[in-house]
Design an enzyme around this catalytic site. Structure first.
Site, short mmCIF file in Angstrom:
data_model
loop_
_atom_site.label_atom_id
_atom_site.label_comp_id
_atom_site.label_asym_id
_atom_site.label_seq_id
_atom_site.Cartn_x
_atom_site.Cartn_y
_atom_site.Cartn_z
NE ARG A 86 30.08 102.48 28.65
CZ ARG A 86 29.66 103.54 27.98
NH1 ARG A 86 29.10 103.40 26.80
NH2 ARG A 86 29.82 104.75 28.47
NE ARG A 158 25.35 112.09 28.76
CZ ARG A 158 26.19 111.24 28.19
NH1 ARG A 158 26.60 111.43 26.96
NH2 ARG A 158 26.60 110.19 28.85
P1 AMP Z 1 27.58 107.02 26.97
O1 AMP Z 1 26.74 108.08 26.36
O2 AMP Z 1 28.12 106.05 25.97
O3 AMP Z 1 28.67 107.57 27.87
O4 AMP Z 1 26.61 106.17 27.91
C1 AMP Z 1 25.92 106.76 29.00
C2 AMP Z 1 25.51 105.68 30.00
O5 AMP Z 1 24.65 104.72 29.36
C3 AMP Z 1 26.65 104.86 30.57
O6 AMP Z 1 27.27 105.48 31.69
C4 AMP Z 1 25.93 103.57 30.96
O7 AMP Z 1 25.16 103.75 32.14
C5 AMP Z 1 24.94 103.41 29.81
N1 AMP Z 1 25.55 102.66 28.66
C6 AMP Z 1 25.80 103.11 27.41
N2 AMP Z 1 26.35 102.16 26.64
C7 AMP Z 1 26.47 101.07 27.43
C8 AMP Z 1 26.98 99.76 27.23
N3 AMP Z 1 27.51 99.38 26.05
N4 AMP Z 1 26.93 98.89 28.28
C9 AMP Z 1 26.41 99.24 29.46
N5 AMP Z 1 25.92 100.46 29.73
C10 AMP Z 1 25.94 101.38 28.72
#
Ligand code: AMP
Length: 216
Positions: A86, A158
């Site tokens: 990311r 969520r």
């Molecule tokens: P997601 O389910 O991929 O949308 O991730 C949910 C949350 O987890 C994000 O909004 C971030 O706070 C954290 N997160 C997940 N993947 C990452 C990543 N690769 N780098 C930083 N934060 C992450």
């Protein structure tokens, strides 16, 4: 096969990633799921990460790269990366990790969806707090309303899918993650852009065609 699914929150990366694991027997590595597992288990990492997640901010790169390294050390099949990398630092970390492991990155697939549709999808998104299965009240509902098809618990929104947090997550995506498209365009790995605003099965069919082509 190693593949990155790149796209904004709500673009369908998780859904498509899960379908790919069924079709190709590769592992889906979702850093968001790993973090939510850690939060659910109440580990120190989970407690720390939760503050960032609830605010729609990114968890620090060092934590994320540590999680990914651990998984990659255990997994020897192909991997579809979902929600990772990311940031530029994560992308560079992944490049050097894969080089160290002698595992090439085959493709980056950008799943494009307009903001209005992203917000609509995220508002309808429900996740099972027990088993992590995901649904959408609009176009991917549970068979019985309010009951997880897999384990019977009640799927919920969520905490970080609340509207204000979603807006923050979308701007974090634009500022920090979307620039990775150019990072990968300048790399030897091919970048494919697909229209993720279509129904799940149409997107899945295009993705499958693409991967069959990549695998030769
Ligand atoms: P997601 O389910 O991929 O949308 O991730 C949910 C949350 O987890 C994000 O909004 C971030 O706070 C954290 N997160 C997940 N993947 C990452 C990543 N690769 N780098 C930083 N934060 C992450």
């Amino acid at each position: 096969m190693h593949l990155i699914l790149l796209g904004a929150p709500g673009a369908g990366k998780g859904t498509q990633g899960a379908l790919l694991t069924e079709r190709y027997g590769i592992v889906r590595l979702s850093t968001g799921d790993l973090l939510r597992d850690a939060v659910r288990e109440g580990t120190a990492l989970g407690r720390d990460a939760k503050r960032y997640m609830d605010a729609g901010e990114l968890v620090p790169d060092g934590v994320i790269l540590g999680l990914v390294r651990d998984v990659m050390a255990r997994v020897d099949t192909g991997v579809v990366f979902d929600g990772f990398p990311r940031t530029r630092a994560q992308a560079e970390g992944l490049t050097s990790l894969l080089e160290d492991l002698g595992r090439p990155l085959d493709a980056v697939v950008v799943v494009e969806v307009g903001d209005e549709e992203l917000v609509r999808r995220i508002a309808g998104r429900r996740t099972c707090p027990e088993c992590g299965a995901t649904y959408n009240v609009h176009d991917q509902p549970t068979r019985v309303p309010g009951v997880c098809d897999v384990c019977g618990a009640e799927p919920r929104s969520r905490p970080d899918d609340a509207e204000e947090t979603v807006r923050r997550r979308l701007s974090v995506y634009r500022e920090q993650t979307a620039p990775l498209i150019d990072y990968y365009r300048a790399s030897p790995t091919p970048v494919h852009v697909i229209d993720g605003a279509r129904p799940v099965d149409e997107v899945a069919a295009e993705l499958a065609g693409l991967l069959d082509q990549i695998r030769g």
